[in-house]
Design a protein around this motif. Sequence first.
Motif, PDB file in Angstrom:
ATOM      1  N   HIS A 193       0.839  -1.194   0.000  1.00  0.00           N
ATOM      2  CA  HIS A 193       0.000   0.000   0.000  1.00  0.00           C
ATOM      3  C   HIS A 193       0.881   1.253   0.000  1.00  0.00           C
ATOM      4  CE1 HIS A 193      -3.292  -2.646   0.702  1.00  0.00           C
ATOM      5  NE2 HIS A 193      -2.976  -2.910   1.957  1.00  0.00           N
ATOM      6  N   LEU A 195       1.904   5.032  -0.092  1.00  0.00           N
ATOM      7  CA  LEU A 195       1.196   6.260   0.232  1.00  0.00           C
ATOM      8  C   LEU A 195       1.205   7.186  -0.983  1.00  0.00           C
ATOM      9  CD1 LEU A 195       2.537   6.999   3.833  1.00  0.00           C
ATOM     10  CD2 LEU A 195       0.268   6.152   3.191  1.00  0.00           C
ATOM     11  N   THR A 201      -3.339  13.287  -3.222  1.00  0.00           N
ATOM     12  CA  THR A 201      -4.375  13.305  -2.174  1.00  0.00           C
ATOM     13  C   THR A 201      -5.272  14.532  -2.304  1.00  0.00           C
ATOM     14  OG1 THR A 201      -2.882  14.438  -0.632  1.00  0.00           O
ATOM     15  CG2 THR A 201      -2.941  12.024  -0.547  1.00  0.00           C
ATOM     16  N   TYR A 223      -7.302   6.847   1.032  1.00  0.00           N
ATOM     17  CA  TYR A 223      -5.886   6.723   0.693  1.00  0.00           C
ATOM     18  C   TYR A 223      -5.167   5.650   1.502  1.00  0.00           C
ATOM     19  CZ  TYR A 223      -7.147  11.229  -1.244  1.00  0.00           C
ATOM     20  OH  TYR A 223      -7.784  12.230  -1.924  1.00  0.00           O
ATOM     21  N   THR A 224      -5.792   5.171   2.565  1.00  0.00           N
ATOM     22  CA  THR A 224      -5.166   4.133   3.395  1.00  0.00           C
ATOM     23  C   THR A 224      -6.011   2.868   3.520  1.00  0.00           C
ATOM     24  OG1 THR A 224      -6.130   5.110   5.409  1.00  0.00           O
ATOM     25  CG2 THR A 224      -3.917   5.853   4.763  1.00  0.00           C
TER      26      THR A 224
END
Length: 324
Positions: A193, A195, A201, A223-224
Motif C-alpha cells: 500500500h 502512500l 491526495t 488513501y489508506t
Amino acid sequence: MLISIGPVMAGYFMHTDKVNVINYYNILAMLLSASVAVFIPFELVLLSYIILGPGHYLTEISWLNQRQFFTVKKYDILMLIALIAITLLLKLPFANLLFYVFGLSFILLVVKGRVYQLLAFAIVVIAGYFFLTNNLLRTIFGLYIPTLIHVYLFTGAFLLFGALKNKHFSGYLTFLVFLACPLLLGVLFTGYHPLPTHWATIEYREFAQLNTTTLRSRYLNIYTDKASIILTRVIAFAYTYHYINWFSKTSVIKWHRISVPRAIIIGLIWIASVGLYFYNYRLGFKWLFLLSLAHVILEFPLNHRSFIGIGREVGVRLRSRPEI
C-alpha cells in the motif's frame, strides 16, 4: 480461379496479421496499465485523465462526427442535442439527463419513423419518472455511466464485438485478459500500500465519490483503506487502458485521417486543456469533465450498436450449432 483468389487471401492474411499485432499490443498495454496501477494508483488515475483524456475526447468526437455519430439519419444527433438542452433548461438532475439521452439513442437506432420514435421516447420519460426515484438506478446513470461503465464495460463490449467479428484467437485472448486484470488487481500484492503523493491526495478528491459510493462509506480514508486502494487500482487500470485502447486503433478505424487545420485545432485545445488543469486544477477539472461528458454522450449510439452487434454474432453462433 487461383489468380482471382490469391490477392483476396493475401489481403485477408495481411488483415489478420494486423489485427493480431493490435490484439497482442493491447494485451501488453493492459498488463502494463495494471502493473503501474499497483504502484501509483491515485497518481495514475489523475495523469491518465489529465494528459491522455483530452486527447482521446477530442479525437473521438472528431471521428464520431465524420461517421454521423453512428446514428441512422443525418440529423438524429440534433435530436439528442435538443434533448440535452431541454433537460438543462428544466434543471433536471444529472442522472435524468443521461437516462433520457441513453434511451433516446437506442430508440433512434431500433425504432423506425419519427412518430413511433416519439411515442417510444414518451415511454422512456414515463419510466424515468418512476424508476429514477430508485437510488441504485440514479447512481448507475449519475455516477457510473460517465465513469466506470464507460471506461470498462463499454470498452469490454468493443473488445468482445471485435473478437466475435474477426474470429481470431488473439481477440478472445485479449478480452479474457481484460476481464482478468481487475480480478488480479484485487488478489495480487494486496499487502502493498504505497502512500500517495500530497498532490494526488488533494486532486483525487474529484474522483473520491467513486470510492466512497462503491464501498458504501462516506467516512473511510480512501488513501489508506485496503479496499479503497484496490478499487483505485481497478479505476486506474480501466481509465488508462481505455485511453490507450483508443490510440492503439489508429490503423484500424483511421481516426487520425483528418485535415491539417482540424489536427492543429485539436492539438491546440489539447495543450490548452492540460495547461488549464495544471494552472487551476478545479477549473481544469470542470472543463475536462464537460469534455469527457460530451464524448460519453455522443458515443451512446456506438455503444448501442456494439451490444446489438454482440447479440447478433452470438445469435448466429447459436443458430449454427449442429443439433444433437
